[in-house]
Design a protein around this motif. Structure first.
Motif, PDB file in Angstrom:
ATOM      1  N   TYR A  50     -20.997  33.646  -2.838  1.00  0.00           N
ATOM      2  CA  TYR A  50     -21.199  32.182  -2.834  1.00  0.00           C
ATOM      3  C   TYR A  50     -21.233  31.637  -1.411  1.00  0.00           C
ATOM      4  O   TYR A  50     -22.014  30.708  -1.130  1.00  0.00           O
ATOM      5  N   VAL A  58     -16.130  27.114  -1.966  1.00  0.00           N
ATOM      6  CA  VAL A  58     -15.299  27.887  -2.878  1.00  0.00           C
ATOM      7  C   VAL A  58     -13.899  27.292  -2.888  1.00  0.00           C
ATOM      8  O   VAL A  58     -13.348  26.937  -1.829  1.00  0.00           O
ATOM      9  N   ALA A 111     -22.535  27.811  -0.534  1.00  0.00           N
ATOM     10  CA  ALA A 111     -21.741  27.010  -1.470  1.00  0.00           C
ATOM     11  C   ALA A 111     -20.265  27.030  -1.049  1.00  0.00           C
ATOM     12  O   ALA A 111     -19.793  27.928  -0.330  1.00  0.00           O
ATOM     13  N   LYS A 160     -17.095  37.839  -5.096  1.00  0.00           N
ATOM     14  CA  LYS A 160     -17.745  36.596  -5.502  1.00  0.00           C
ATOM     15  C   LYS A 160     -17.682  35.559  -4.388  1.00  0.00           C
ATOM     16  O   LYS A 160     -18.645  34.803  -4.177  1.00  0.00           O
ATOM     17  N   GLY A 209     -23.932  33.981 -13.495  1.00  0.00           N
ATOM     18  CA  GLY A 209     -23.858  33.482 -12.136  1.00  0.00           C
ATOM     19  C   GLY A 209     -25.092  33.776 -11.329  1.00  0.00           C
ATOM     20  O   GLY A 209     -25.360  33.083 -10.329  1.00  0.00           O
ATOM     21  N   ASP A 238     -15.517  30.354 -12.005  1.00  0.00           N
ATOM     22  CA  ASP A 238     -16.099  31.687 -12.180  1.00  0.00           C
ATOM     23  C   ASP A 238     -14.933  32.678 -12.241  1.00  0.00           C
ATOM     24  O   ASP A 238     -14.492  33.207 -11.223  1.00  0.00           O
ATOM     25  N   ARG A 279     -28.257  31.100  -8.091  1.00  0.00           N
ATOM     26  CA  ARG A 279     -28.580  31.360  -6.683  1.00  0.00           C
ATOM     27  C   ARG A 279     -29.555  30.319  -6.143  1.00  0.00           C
ATOM     28  O   ARG A 279     -29.415  29.879  -4.990  1.00  0.00           O
ATOM     29  N   SER A 304     -20.116  23.624  -6.478  1.00  0.00           N
ATOM     30  CA  SER A 304     -18.930  24.258  -5.897  1.00  0.00           C
ATOM     31  C   SER A 304     -18.322  25.181  -6.951  1.00  0.00           C
ATOM     32  O   SER A 304     -18.436  24.919  -8.161  1.00  0.00           O
ATOM     33  N   TYR A 305     -17.629  26.230  -6.489  1.00  0.00           N
ATOM     34  CA  TYR A 305     -17.128  27.248  -7.406  1.00  0.00           C
ATOM     35  C   TYR A 305     -15.632  27.466  -7.165  1.00  0.00           C
ATOM     36  O   TYR A 305     -15.156  27.424  -6.016  1.00  0.00           O
TER      37      TYR A 305
END
Length: 396
Positions: A233, A240, A238, A229, A205, A198, A209, A216-217
């Motif tokens: 997340y 990161v 989630a 961001k 994005g 991202d 949700r 995973s981001y």
């Protein structure tokens, strides 16, 4: 011829000469035995006897017979004579002139036979060393110095120990464990992890949700909205990652400075993702430094598939949680149909290798392909897991 002396000379008397032969005159110092006494060798170290004089030869005396005075004095036996302490001056002088028994032994005996006396030991020893007391070997101690009991120290029960001491013994949790998403795999299925980048160009994005499986981001630290961001997340549960794109000419010091700033900006990250542009595998010193930073900060390392994947192997050998991207499934602008085919291949490879990581981006086509692929039967063969589960499995 009438005046010539015709009378024969007077006959010599032989008796006196025979007596002289029977009892010869003794000379002082001669080694002669008297009255049948066998000669005895002189005492050792005694005064050497004088050279004996010539024995008296029998002579014929034409003069009037005379009885010679015979000496019956005999030389005392030096071998058997006792030593007299108060000797005459002549005898003392001759005794002092001869070497003593100890002196002869000292000059003839080798040095090893000389027995040292207390005086010689004191003279030869430079300094008297103190006698050391016997030492007792220390008992080995187990564990840390603060926690292991020692000899003479009472053992404190665990229930009575100070809370601060107990807390110091527990290591601080690593970010990869502290910020990991909840995951459970009761059926022990192969793991498939999907990481979406991202960056500043990311769109769509908001649709992620309520996604049906974990994603995973990865965030670009140069993105002005990266911190926002991360919080979004993280609030959704989630995981990161932070993207590391460093020039191939960067030094280890450049990596140290850049990564310290980026990690301060994005502290709730579980690992470092090698970027798809310059990455970190441009030179060995750079990749080693980034690996050391990941290990030192308690994070994992996710690298791109490059040759023999030496960076990943070295990190895994050193105990760093690490993994390798299997495929970038949307980096070349693939259609959603091609993306789903790549995801099917990833699920099949996960069944062979046990874990696979796929890399994509936050874009509308990618999100659509992920939603449609999640409805297929192939998804049930794997366990869709967050990236920390795969990196931790690779470190084991």
């Amino acid at each position: 011829m009438s005046g010539a002396d015709t009378q024969p000379p007077e006959k010599p008397v032989v008796g006196a000469a025979s007596d002289a032969i029977r009892e010869p005159t003794e000379v002082a110092g001669a080694d002669v035995s008297v009255d049948g006494v066998e000669p005895v060798a002189p005492a050792p170290l005694a005064e050497a006897p004088l050279a004996p004089q010539d024995s008296a030869e029998p002579t014929i005396n034409t003069a009037a017979p005379a009885q010679p005075a015979l000496s019956t004095t005999s030389v005392p036996d030096q071998a058997t004579a006792p030593t007299v302490p108060d000797a005459s001056p002549e005898v003392a002088a001759s005794t002092d002139a001869q070497p003593s028994k100890d002196e002869v032994a000292a000059t003839t005996a080798p040095e090893r036979d000389v027995v040292p006396t207390p005086d010689t030991e004191a003279a030869e020893a430079p300094e008297a060393e103190e006698e050391e007391a016997p030492r007792i070997a220390a008992l080995p101690q187990i564990g840390s110095e603060a926690s292991a009991p020692r000899v003479g120290t009472p053992v404190i029960p665990l229930t009575e120990r100070d809370k601060s001491e107990t807390a110091a013994e527990v290591p601080e949790a690593r970010p990869i464990d502290l910020f990991a998403a909840e995951f459970d795999n009761p059926e022990d299925k192969p793991l498939l992890s999907i990481v979406l980048i991202d960056d500043a160009d990311g769109l769509g994005g908001e649709a992620l949700r309520d996604f049906p499986y974990p994603l995973s981001y990865a965030l670009d630290p140069t993105d002005p909205d990266a911190a926002e961001k991360m919080q979004r997340y993280r609030s959704a549960g989630a995981e990161v990652l932070i993207i590391a794109d460093l020039a191939a000419t960067s030094t280890a010091q450049d990596a140290e400075v850049s990564m310290s700033v980026w990690l301060d900006q994005l502290p709730e990250t579980v690992g470092i993702l090698e970027g798809t542009e310059s990455g970190i595998q441009g030179n060995r010193a750079l990749s080693d430094q980034v690996t050391a930073i990941a290990a030192g900060t308690g994070r994992g390392l996710l690298t791109q598939d490059n040759g023999l994947n030496t960076v990943y192997k070295l990190a895994a050998r050193d105990g760093v949680p690490a993994a390798v991207v299997f495929r970038d499934f949307d980096g070349a602008g693939q259609s959603p149909t091609v993306m789903r085919r790549f995801l099917d291949q990833a699920a099949f490879r996960a069944g062979q290798e046990g874990a696979v990581v796929m890399l994509g981006r936050v874009r509308p086509d990618t999100i659509s392909a992920l939603l449609l692929w999640g409805l297929q039967d192939r998804v049930s063969r794997v366990a869709l897991a967050p990236i920390s589960a795969v990196m931790t499995r690779g470190a084991q």
